[in-house]
Design a protein around this motif. Structure first.
Motif, PDB file in Angstrom:
ATOM      1  N   VAL A 196       0.840  -1.207   0.000  1.00 59.21           N
ATOM      2  CA  VAL A 196       0.000   0.000   0.000  1.00 59.21           C
ATOM      3  C   VAL A 196       0.871   1.252   0.000  1.00 59.21           C
ATOM      4  O   VAL A 196       0.625   2.204  -0.744  1.00 59.21           O
ATOM      5  N   GLU A 197       1.914   1.258   0.830  1.00 54.19           N
ATOM      6  CA  GLU A 197       2.822   2.414   0.889  1.00 54.19           C
ATOM      7  C   GLU A 197       3.566   2.578  -0.429  1.00 54.19           C
ATOM      8  O   GLU A 197       3.711   3.696  -0.939  1.00 54.19           O
ATOM      9  N   ALA A 198       4.053   1.468  -0.999  1.00 50.85           N
ATOM     10  CA  ALA A 198       4.812   1.544  -2.247  1.00 50.85           C
ATOM     11  C   ALA A 198       3.936   2.038  -3.399  1.00 50.85           C
ATOM     12  O   ALA A 198       4.316   2.960  -4.134  1.00 50.85           O
ATOM     13  N   ARG A 199       2.763   1.459  -3.543  1.00 54.64           N
ATOM     14  CA  ARG A 199       1.891   1.861  -4.649  1.00 54.64           C
ATOM     15  C   ARG A 199       1.379   3.289  -4.466  1.00 54.64           C
ATOM     16  O   ARG A 199       1.132   3.999  -5.442  1.00 54.64           O
ATOM     17  N   GLY A 200       1.245   3.721  -3.219  1.00 56.04           N
ATOM     18  CA  GLY A 200       0.861   5.098  -2.963  1.00 56.04           C
ATOM     19  C   GLY A 200       1.919   6.089  -3.413  1.00 56.04           C
ATOM     20  O   GLY A 200       1.630   7.256  -3.673  1.00 56.04           O
ATOM     21  N   ALA A 201       3.176   5.617  -3.509  1.00 55.27           N
ATOM     22  CA  ALA A 201       4.284   6.449  -3.975  1.00 55.27           C
ATOM     23  C   ALA A 201       4.621   6.158  -5.438  1.00 55.27           C
ATOM     24  O   ALA A 201       5.706   6.497  -5.897  1.00 55.27           O
ATOM     25  N   ALA A 202       3.681   5.506  -6.158  1.00 57.78           N
ATOM     26  CA  ALA A 202       3.864   5.170  -7.578  1.00 57.78           C
ATOM     27  C   ALA A 202       5.041   4.224  -7.794  1.00 57.78           C
ATOM     28  O   ALA A 202       5.743   4.307  -8.799  1.00 57.78           O
ATOM     29  N   LEU A 203       5.277   3.317  -6.836  1.00 58.73           N
ATOM     30  CA  LEU A 203       6.318   2.298  -6.953  1.00 58.73           C
ATOM     31  C   LEU A 203       5.664   0.925  -7.010  1.00 58.73           C
ATOM     32  O   LEU A 203       4.505   0.753  -6.639  1.00 58.73           O
ATOM     33  N   GLY A 204       6.434  -0.053  -7.465  1.00 56.18           N
ATOM     34  CA  GLY A 204       5.933  -1.412  -7.480  1.00 56.18           C
ATOM     35  C   GLY A 204       6.061  -2.057  -6.118  1.00 56.18           C
ATOM     36  O   GLY A 204       6.874  -1.635  -5.290  1.00 56.18           O
ATOM     37  N   PRO A 205       5.269  -3.105  -5.844  1.00 53.06           N
ATOM     38  CA  PRO A 205       5.408  -3.830  -4.575  1.00 53.06           C
ATOM     39  C   PRO A 205       6.833  -4.322  -4.383  1.00 53.06           C
ATOM     40  O   PRO A 205       7.437  -4.870  -5.301  1.00 53.06           O
ATOM     41  N   GLY A 206       7.365  -4.111  -3.194  1.00 56.34           N
ATOM     42  CA  GLY A 206       8.736  -4.483  -2.912  1.00 56.34           C
ATOM     43  C   GLY A 206       9.708  -3.321  -2.985  1.00 56.34           C
ATOM     44  O   GLY A 206      10.860  -3.432  -2.567  1.00 56.34           O
TER      45      GLY A 206
END
Length: 217
Positions: A196-206
């Motif tokens: 959730v945190e990663a995708r909220g920052a426009a990053l992929g999971p991991g």
């Protein structure tokens, strides 16, 4: 004698009456107005665990599916720091395939475990792959039915295969958080970001990390 005893008794009573107020005044002056500084490299209690955001994660769009599970290709911290050659590729490019789901698009394309995914060409352009999160972001961003031309490295020989994404029925498995302490050069405690945190920052999971502790110095 009785007069002396009366005066002494009165003095003791006055002392008991004044002492609590005096002690309270002393304690009030000694207590800090703000919370004391954390011990060196200590994590605040509120940051000891990762966020309880599984309900939010499962409600997010699951993206498309290729049938691949990938991991970091660099086998050591030294390779990661130096960006050295991995599996014949230059500059450490590539992510390693750790699992291919049977009868998946990747299986149909002939991708095998321990292959390196070097690059992926999609309608929007070609991307060199260096991190597992980049492949996961492709899966999330691409609509089902999108064709990907994947450059793979197998035993230091490059080849190109094509696969077509399909709709993902359910979200991928949750990744467990990891913690890392670096005390000598930077002085931080890091926790890997949740999906959730990663995708909220426009990053992929991991991808991404959260600072949860600092060295006092």
């Amino acid at each position: 004698m009785s007069r002396v005893r009366t005066r002494l008794r009165t003095a003791i009573l006055v002392a008991f009456a004044v002492a609590p107020a005096a002690c309270s005044s002393v304690l009030k002056d000694e207590l800090p107005e703000a919370s004391p500084a954390l011990a060196d490299m200590e994590e605040p209690l509120a940051l000891r665990e990762e966020p309880k955001d599984e309900t939010t994660r499962r409600a997010m769009p699951p993206g498309s599916f290729t049938g691949l599970t990938v991991a970091e290709a660099k086998r050591s911290l030294e390779q990661l720091a130096l960006g050295g050659t991995v599996g014949g590729t230059v500059g450490g490019t590539g992510v390693r395939v750790t699992r291919v789901v049977e009868n998946s698009p990747a299986d149909a394309a002939g991708i095998e475990e321990d292959d390196l995914l070097v690059a992926a060409a999609v309608p929007s352009g070609t991307k060199d792959l260096r991190w597992p999160s980049e492949w996961r972001k492709l899966e999330l961003d691409l609509a089902p039915g999108t064709q990907i031309a994947v450059t793979i490295d197998r035993a230091a020989e490059e080849r190109e295969v094509r696969l077509t994404t399909v709709a993902r029925v359910r979200p991928a498995e949750r990744m467990n958080a990891e913690r890392f302490r670096e005390e000598k050069r930077i002085g931080v405690v890091l926790r890997t970001a949740t999906e959730v945190e990663a995708r909220g920052a426009a990053l992929g999971p991991g991808a991404g990390a959260v600072i949860v502790g600092l060295a006092a110095g």
